[in-house]
Enzyme design. Structure first.
Site, PDB file in Angstrom:
ATOM      1  N   GLY A  60       7.056  71.614  23.918  1.00  0.00           N
ATOM      2  CA  GLY A  60       7.242  72.038  25.305  1.00  0.00           C
ATOM      3  C   GLY A  60       8.658  71.785  25.780  1.00  0.00           C
ATOM      4  O   GLY A  60       8.873  71.341  26.909  1.00  0.00           O
ATOM      5  N   ALA A  61       9.635  72.111  24.931  1.00  0.00           N
ATOM      6  CA  ALA A  61      11.035  71.780  25.226  1.00  0.00           C
ATOM      7  C   ALA A  61      11.727  72.809  26.101  1.00  0.00           C
ATOM      8  O   ALA A  61      12.908  72.660  26.406  1.00  0.00           O
ATOM      9  CB  ALA A  61      11.817  71.619  23.918  1.00  0.00           C
ATOM     10  N   SER A 106      11.065  73.627  29.288  1.00  0.00           N
ATOM     11  CA  SER A 106      11.111  73.388  30.734  1.00  0.00           C
ATOM     12  C   SER A 106      10.773  71.940  31.034  1.00  0.00           C
ATOM     13  O   SER A 106      10.248  71.212  30.181  1.00  0.00           O
ATOM     14  CB  SER A 106      10.140  74.315  31.482  1.00  0.00           C
ATOM     15  OG  SER A 106       8.798  74.014  31.140  1.00  0.00           O
ATOM     16  N   GLY A 107      11.060  71.528  32.264  1.00  0.00           N
ATOM     17  CA  GLY A 107      10.626  70.233  32.770  1.00  0.00           C
ATOM     18  C   GLY A 107      11.076  69.048  31.943  1.00  0.00           C
ATOM     19  O   GLY A 107      12.219  68.954  31.494  1.00  0.00           O
ATOM     20  N   GLY A 157      10.234  68.178  28.938  1.00  0.00           N
ATOM     21  CA  GLY A 157      10.567  68.523  27.560  1.00  0.00           C
ATOM     22  C   GLY A 157      11.993  69.014  27.428  1.00  0.00           C
ATOM     23  O   GLY A 157      12.703  68.655  26.477  1.00  0.00           O
ATOM     24  N   LEU A 203       0.140  75.386  21.002  1.00  0.00           N
ATOM     25  CA  LEU A 203      -0.769  74.289  20.682  1.00  0.00           C
ATOM     26  C   LEU A 203      -2.237  74.648  20.870  1.00  0.00           C
ATOM     27  O   LEU A 203      -3.115  73.958  20.357  1.00  0.00           O
ATOM     28  CB  LEU A 203      -0.413  73.072  21.536  1.00  0.00           C
ATOM     29  CG  LEU A 203       0.883  72.356  21.139  1.00  0.00           C
ATOM     30  CD1 LEU A 203       1.385  71.493  22.284  1.00  0.00           C
ATOM     31  CD2 LEU A 203       0.680  71.528  19.883  1.00  0.00           C
ATOM     32  N   ASN A 244       4.932  66.309  24.168  1.00  0.00           N
ATOM     33  CA  ASN A 244       5.225  66.470  25.593  1.00  0.00           C
ATOM     34  C   ASN A 244       4.489  67.637  26.237  1.00  0.00           C
ATOM     35  O   ASN A 244       4.143  67.571  27.412  1.00  0.00           O
ATOM     36  CB  ASN A 244       6.737  66.654  25.765  1.00  0.00           C
ATOM     37  CG  ASN A 244       7.121  67.143  27.140  1.00  0.00           C
ATOM     38  OD1 ASN A 244       7.238  66.370  28.084  1.00  0.00           O
ATOM     39  ND2 ASN A 244       7.319  68.462  27.265  1.00  0.00           N
ATOM     40  N   SER A 280      -0.392  60.501  31.418  1.00  0.00           N
ATOM     41  CA  SER A 280      -0.281  60.648  32.865  1.00  0.00           C
ATOM     42  C   SER A 280      -1.074  59.533  33.540  1.00  0.00           C
ATOM     43  O   SER A 280      -1.963  58.921  32.934  1.00  0.00           O
ATOM     44  CB  SER A 280      -0.840  62.014  33.286  1.00  0.00           C
ATOM     45  OG  SER A 280      -1.046  62.083  34.680  1.00  0.00           O
ATOM     46  N   TYR A 326     -17.773  71.489  35.614  1.00  0.00           N
ATOM     47  CA  TYR A 326     -16.325  71.523  35.409  1.00  0.00           C
ATOM     48  C   TYR A 326     -15.569  71.178  36.692  1.00  0.00           C
ATOM     49  O   TYR A 326     -15.849  71.699  37.773  1.00  0.00           O
ATOM     50  CB  TYR A 326     -15.887  72.918  34.942  1.00  0.00           C
ATOM     51  CG  TYR A 326     -14.379  73.049  34.838  1.00  0.00           C
ATOM     52  CD1 TYR A 326     -13.691  72.476  33.777  1.00  0.00           C
ATOM     53  CD2 TYR A 326     -13.641  73.723  35.827  1.00  0.00           C
ATOM     54  CE1 TYR A 326     -12.309  72.574  33.683  1.00  0.00           C
ATOM     55  CE2 TYR A 326     -12.267  73.825  35.739  1.00  0.00           C
ATOM     56  CZ  TYR A 326     -11.602  73.242  34.661  1.00  0.00           C
ATOM     57  OH  TYR A 326     -10.230  73.340  34.584  1.00  0.00           O
TER      58      TYR A 326
END
Length: 293
Positions: free
Chosen positions: A20-21, A23-24, A26, A69, A95, A145, A168
């Site tokens: 997840g590199a 954005s954010g 990552g 993923l 990440n 988290s 759910y």
């Protein structure tokens, strides 16, 4: 910030993977690790996104790689590319993730948060273990988290309803996947005891990133208007995962849960439940057995 906790480090010659590199957290992890000299395998859901992140970060030594993923075949293909490099792998920073999908979605018959957030990383790390064991000191860093204890199911992982079809709730489903992150790192550390590979998990804090795109509009509006009072900037949010991936002070630290670059114990939670961690490992192995071979 991530830059501050790595000040003075020279990571030249190290090969590190960040999921997840694009954005954010990552993206900041990619940028700072590359800034300190590491060669970073930067994954995103598409090669275009990974390439754009590498170019934007100015990470000349970065290697863009497509990795979805939620698709175990994609995990196998990506790990195959890394295996073909025939190089020791110094760190894997798990990440990437999804957060609070408003309605039930499934992958492989499982509630969807559980698949990319936990099982995809479980499969990736296990396939890459030989390369981590070949490093001078390999590290697995799993981004969890505060939801791992704030919103996880009351009894821990709901092994009898991983499909998510029984009541759910977005917060609970996300919390369960984040609890799985912590238990995965804890059990991995136990299994790697006596080797040169460590595994730790972390809580980055409350940060406004693309991860929260599925949150209700009123939550997003509150964050934009008042987030300055309680949220971290991305530069500070990425500090703990970069610290765990690179800093020599934690070279021999394994199996712990970190916040603000320090290990913490959360009382009255399942984060230290080794029996549940072992059961999660066995269930995860069964669910991914076809792709682990």
């Amino acid at each position: 910030t991530a830059e501050e906790v790595t000040a003075g480090l020279d990571l030249s010659g190290r090969l590190m993977l960040v999921t997840g590199a694009n954005s954010g957290l990552g993206y900041e992890t990619l940028r700072v690790l590359a800034l300190r000299g590491a060669t970073v395998i930067a994954t995103a859901r598409s090669l275009d996104k990974a390439e754009a992140a590498c170019a934007s970060a100015g990470a000349g030594r970065a290697i863009p790689l497509a990795l979805e993923l939620t698709d175990f075949d994609s995990v196998v293909a990506a790990s195959g590319v890394i295996e073909a490099m025939n190089r020791p792998l110094d760190a894997v920073v798990c990440n990437a993730g999804i957060m609070e999908l408003p309605t039930l979605e499934q992958a492989y018959g499982l509630e969807k948060h559980f698949v990319p957030n936990h099982l995809g990383h479980f499969l990736l790390v296990n396939r890459l273990l030989p390369h981590l064991l070949g490093a001078t000191q390999g590290r697995v860093v799993v981004v969890s988290s505060g939801q791992s204890f704030n919103n996880a199911p009351a009894g821990g992982i709901q092994f009898d309803t991983l499909s998510g079809e029984r009541g759910y709730d977005p917060k609970t489903a996300y919390g369960q996947s984040k609890l799985a992150n912590v238990l995965f790192a804890r059990q991995l550390a136990r299994r790697l005891a006596g080797t040169r590979v460590t595994a730790n998990s972390l809580q980055p804090g409350v940060i406004m990133t693309n991860l929260g795109r599925h949150l209700p509009w009123y939550t997003l509006l509150t964050a934009r208007l008042f987030g300055w009072a309680f949220m971290k900037p991305v530069e500070a949010g990425a500090a703990t995962q970069v610290y765990l991936a690179a800093h020599p002070l934690v070279a021999n630290v394994s199996g712990l849960f970190f916040r603000d670059c320090n290990p913490v114990i959360v009382p009255d939670s399942y984060l230290q439940d080794d029996a549940q961690a072992e059961r999660l490992w066995q269930v995860s192995t069964g669910l991914t057995a076809r792709w682990l071979a």
